[in-house]
Design a protein around this motif. Sequence first.
Motif, PDB file in Angstrom:
ATOM      1  N   ALA A 148       1.095  -1.160   0.077  1.00 59.84           N
ATOM      2  CA  ALA A 148       0.154   0.067  -0.075  1.00 59.84           C
ATOM      3  C   ALA A 148       1.014   1.644   0.081  1.00 59.84           C
ATOM      4  O   ALA A 148       0.848   2.183  -0.757  1.00 59.84           O
ATOM      5  CB  ALA A 148      -1.082   0.409   0.891  1.00 59.84           C
ATOM      6  N   HIS A 149       1.359   0.994   0.462  1.00 54.47           N
ATOM      7  CA  HIS A 149       2.602   2.530   0.767  1.00 54.47           C
ATOM      8  C   HIS A 149       3.085   2.255  -0.451  1.00 54.47           C
ATOM      9  O   HIS A 149       3.834   3.189  -1.182  1.00 54.47           O
ATOM     10  CB  HIS A 149       3.478   1.916   1.554  1.00 54.47           C
ATOM     11  N   VAL A 195      -1.886   3.196 -12.550  1.00 56.50           N
ATOM     12  CA  VAL A 195      -3.531   2.795 -11.942  1.00 56.50           C
ATOM     13  C   VAL A 195      -3.322   1.538 -11.606  1.00 56.50           C
ATOM     14  O   VAL A 195      -4.214   1.107 -10.489  1.00 56.50           O
ATOM     15  CB  VAL A 195      -4.583   3.664 -13.060  1.00 56.50           C
ATOM     16  N   ALA A 196      -2.967   0.721 -12.306  1.00 52.86           N
ATOM     17  CA  ALA A 196      -2.453  -1.170 -12.451  1.00 52.86           C
ATOM     18  C   ALA A 196      -2.122  -1.132 -10.750  1.00 52.86           C
ATOM     19  O   ALA A 196      -2.696  -1.824 -10.286  1.00 52.86           O
ATOM     20  CB  ALA A 196      -1.881  -1.038 -13.802  1.00 52.86           C
ATOM     21  N   VAL A 197      -1.283  -0.760 -10.659  1.00 49.41           N
ATOM     22  CA  VAL A 197      -0.059  -0.673  -9.335  1.00 49.41           C
ATOM     23  C   VAL A 197      -1.167  -0.525  -7.917  1.00 49.41           C
ATOM     24  O   VAL A 197      -1.563  -1.212  -7.255  1.00 49.41           O
ATOM     25  CB  VAL A 197       0.720   0.303  -9.218  1.00 49.41           C
ATOM     26  N   SER A 198      -1.518   0.954  -7.968  1.00 46.60           N
ATOM     27  CA  SER A 198      -2.642   1.239  -7.332  1.00 46.60           C
ATOM     28  C   SER A 198      -4.158   0.301  -6.995  1.00 46.60           C
ATOM     29  O   SER A 198      -4.423   0.121  -5.329  1.00 46.60           O
ATOM     30  CB  SER A 198      -2.964   3.045  -7.749  1.00 46.60           C
ATOM     31  N   GLY A 199      -5.005   0.290  -7.996  1.00 49.31           N
ATOM     32  CA  GLY A 199      -5.812  -0.501  -8.489  1.00 49.31           C
ATOM     33  C   GLY A 199      -5.542  -2.527  -7.012  1.00 49.31           C
ATOM     34  O   GLY A 199      -6.775  -2.597  -6.715  1.00 49.31           O
ATOM     35  N   LEU A 200      -4.080  -2.505  -7.817  1.00 55.03           N
ATOM     36  CA  LEU A 200      -3.977  -3.824  -7.256  1.00 55.03           C
ATOM     37  C   LEU A 200      -3.488  -4.249  -5.328  1.00 55.03           C
ATOM     38  O   LEU A 200      -4.482  -4.888  -5.090  1.00 55.03           O
ATOM     39  CB  LEU A 200      -2.493  -4.311  -8.147  1.00 55.03           C
ATOM     40  N   SER A 205      -6.353  -4.430   0.101  1.00 53.26           N
ATOM     41  CA  SER A 205      -6.249  -3.645   0.880  1.00 53.26           C
ATOM     42  C   SER A 205      -7.442  -3.986   1.943  1.00 53.26           C
ATOM     43  O   SER A 205      -8.366  -4.151   2.949  1.00 53.26           O
ATOM     44  CB  SER A 205      -5.862  -2.161   0.962  1.00 53.26           C
ATOM     45  N   LEU A 206      -8.454  -4.508   0.943  1.00 56.49           N
ATOM     46  CA  LEU A 206     -10.004  -4.225   1.034  1.00 56.49           C
ATOM     47  C   LEU A 206      -9.737  -5.840   2.387  1.00 56.49           C
ATOM     48  O   LEU A 206     -10.459  -5.697   2.955  1.00 56.49           O
ATOM     49  CB  LEU A 206     -10.742  -4.281   0.143  1.00 56.49           C
ATOM     50  N   PHE A 207      -9.438  -6.456   1.707  1.00 58.63           N
ATOM     51  CA  PHE A 207      -9.086  -8.183   1.761  1.00 58.63           C
ATOM     52  C   PHE A 207      -8.341  -8.183   2.484  1.00 58.63           C
ATOM     53  O   PHE A 207      -8.990  -9.280   4.023  1.00 58.63           O
ATOM     54  CB  PHE A 207      -8.680  -9.301   0.573  1.00 58.63           C
ATOM     55  N   MET A 208      -7.648  -7.268   3.207  1.00 58.17           N
ATOM     56  CA  MET A 208      -6.368  -7.769   4.164  1.00 58.17           C
ATOM     57  C   MET A 208      -6.891  -6.960   5.235  1.00 58.17           C
ATOM     58  O   MET A 208      -7.590  -7.674   6.406  1.00 58.17           O
ATOM     59  CB  MET A 208      -5.007  -7.107   4.210  1.00 58.17           C
ATOM     60  N   ALA A 209      -6.736  -6.052   5.644  1.00 61.34           N
ATOM     61  CA  ALA A 209      -7.292  -4.740   6.878  1.00 61.34           C
ATOM     62  C   ALA A 209      -7.376  -3.833   6.333  1.00 61.34           C
ATOM     63  O   ALA A 209      -6.657  -2.403   5.853  1.00 61.34           O
ATOM     64  CB  ALA A 209      -5.894  -4.502   7.858  1.00 61.34           C
ATOM     65  N   PRO A 210      -9.321  -3.320   5.282  1.00 65.19           N
ATOM     66  CA  PRO A 210      -8.939  -2.361   4.833  1.00 65.19           C
ATOM     67  C   PRO A 210      -9.312  -0.674   5.763  1.00 65.19           C
ATOM     68  O   PRO A 210      -8.803   0.489   4.922  1.00 65.19           O
ATOM     69  CB  PRO A 210     -10.462  -1.509   3.975  1.00 65.19           C
ATOM     70  N   GLY A 211      -9.402  -0.921   7.209  1.00 67.34           N
ATOM     71  CA  GLY A 211      -9.099   0.228   8.057  1.00 67.34           C
ATOM     72  C   GLY A 211      -7.816   0.357   8.366  1.00 67.34           C
ATOM     73  O   GLY A 211      -8.219   1.504   8.654  1.00 67.34           O
ATOM     74  N   ARG A 212      -6.625  -0.024   7.680  1.00 69.51           N
ATOM     75  CA  ARG A 212      -5.495   0.126   7.610  1.00 69.51           C
ATOM     76  C   ARG A 212      -4.704   0.634   7.282  1.00 69.51           C
ATOM     77  O   ARG A 212      -3.955   1.306   6.781  1.00 69.51           O
ATOM     78  CB  ARG A 212      -4.758  -1.001   8.483  1.00 69.51           C
ATOM     79  N   TYR A 213      -5.442  -0.404   5.782  1.00 67.77           N
ATOM     80  CA  TYR A 213      -4.391  -0.013   5.230  1.00 67.77           C
ATOM     81  C   TYR A 213      -4.983   0.346   3.619  1.00 67.77           C
ATOM     82  O   TYR A 213      -4.541   1.679   1.986  1.00 67.77           O
ATOM     83  CB  TYR A 213      -3.541  -1.691   4.250  1.00 67.77           C
ATOM     84  N   GLY A 214      -6.359   0.305   3.830  1.00 61.73           N
ATOM     85  CA  GLY A 214      -7.170   1.169   2.859  1.00 61.73           C
ATOM     86  C   GLY A 214      -6.696   2.505   2.791  1.00 61.73           C
ATOM     87  O   GLY A 214      -7.091   2.981   0.989  1.00 61.73           O
ATOM     88  N   PRO A 215      -6.681   3.656   3.460  1.00 61.97           N
ATOM     89  CA  PRO A 215      -6.783   4.877   2.948  1.00 61.97           C
ATOM     90  C   PRO A 215      -5.016   4.885   1.939  1.00 61.97           C
ATOM     91  O   PRO A 215      -5.563   5.822   1.102  1.00 61.97           O
ATOM     92  CB  PRO A 215      -6.251   5.809   4.411  1.00 61.97           C
ATOM     93  N   TRP A 216      -4.177   4.168   2.083  1.00 61.84           N
ATOM     94  CA  TRP A 216      -2.879   4.552   1.698  1.00 61.84           C
ATOM     95  C   TRP A 216      -3.377   4.094  -0.202  1.00 61.84           C
ATOM     96  O   TRP A 216      -3.054   4.853  -0.635  1.00 61.84           O
ATOM     97  CB  TRP A 216      -1.507   3.798   1.646  1.00 61.84           C
ATOM     98  N   ALA A 217      -4.160   3.109  -0.175  1.00 58.00           N
ATOM     99  CA  ALA A 217      -4.605   2.923  -1.230  1.00 58.00           C
ATOM    100  C   ALA A 217      -5.276   3.727  -2.051  1.00 58.00           C
ATOM    101  O   ALA A 217      -5.252   3.724  -3.136  1.00 58.00           O
ATOM    102  CB  ALA A 217      -4.731   0.939  -1.366  1.00 58.00           C
ATOM    103  N   LEU A 218      -6.291   3.559  -1.354  1.00 54.23           N
ATOM    104  CA  LEU A 218      -7.095   4.447  -1.934  1.00 54.23           C
ATOM    105  C   LEU A 218      -7.083   6.460  -2.586  1.00 54.23           C
ATOM    106  O   LEU A 218      -7.264   6.576  -4.169  1.00 54.23           O
ATOM    107  CB  LEU A 218      -8.261   4.900  -1.028  1.00 54.23           C
ATOM    108  N   ALA A 219      -6.141   5.943  -1.612  1.00 55.55           N
ATOM    109  CA  ALA A 219      -5.230   7.573  -1.602  1.00 55.55           C
ATOM    110  C   ALA A 219      -4.646   7.373  -3.223  1.00 55.55           C
ATOM    111  O   ALA A 219      -4.316   8.312  -3.967  1.00 55.55           O
ATOM    112  CB  ALA A 219      -4.365   8.365  -0.260  1.00 55.55           C
TER     113      ALA A 219
END
Length: 259
Positions: A17-18, A65-70, A75-89
């Motif tokens: 995500a980072h 975009v491909a990297v961000s989408g992946l 993140s949605l499957f692992m820990a959306p609350g923790r990793y999701g914001p980084w990936a969503l950004a």
Amino acid sequence: MSTSSSYTARKKGLAFAHFAFMVSLVTPLFLLGVMMLSHLGYISYDLGFKTLTLSLAPKMALGAVAVSGLSLLISLFMAPGRYGPWALAAVAITGAVLGGFYWYQKALKAHPPIGDVATYWERPLTFSDKLVEARGPEARPIEDLPRIPRNESMDWGGKTIPEINATTCPAARTITKKEGVTAEQIVAMLKANDYIVFGSSDWRVEATWQDNFYGFKSDIVIRLDPGRIDVRSVGRYPMPDLGGNCRRVVDIIHKIEAL
């Protein structure tokens, strides 16, 4: 899965995500660097705008975009609350960059492929020989009756710039109800609005405007005749101005009328 394996997987997810977030910043930072180098004159407009911005940068953005989408899926499957914001950004940043390129292509279709606007064409406004020389041999030519080549545009090909101006920039009109305005007043007004005044006389003022991004320049001539004032703005770089010269001429008209 053991607790240790789950923790390792989550760490990898966070790292990805980072990584996706950092990748999403590459294209905007790249474009910012290209703009700075182009504005300062270290690279040509052909290299900076046509090659690096319009050709290379969209490919970089698609990869991001491909990297961000992946990353977002992981993140949605692992820990959306923790990793999701980084990936969503990361997705938001890359989406905004691609949106910018989409907007540019849409604007190209919505505007005629011109870079020359004047308030009066029956007696064309001309520039001094010194300013024409300063524009350089590769700049858009200054013509009395410029015309769009037939093979350049299906909608506008074959039409003259005066015809196109009348259709797309009707507000670019001669100032006829303003008496007593002097060249000195116009020079002061232009300087106050970040124009670089090239030269002036009792009947003509020439200036250059430069944008804050790539440093594209447009040259302006204002002609003072008895009972009328006319304005012309011509871009130097031979590319569609997306209405920029029209807005510039109309803005100058309004400012002169306010003097």
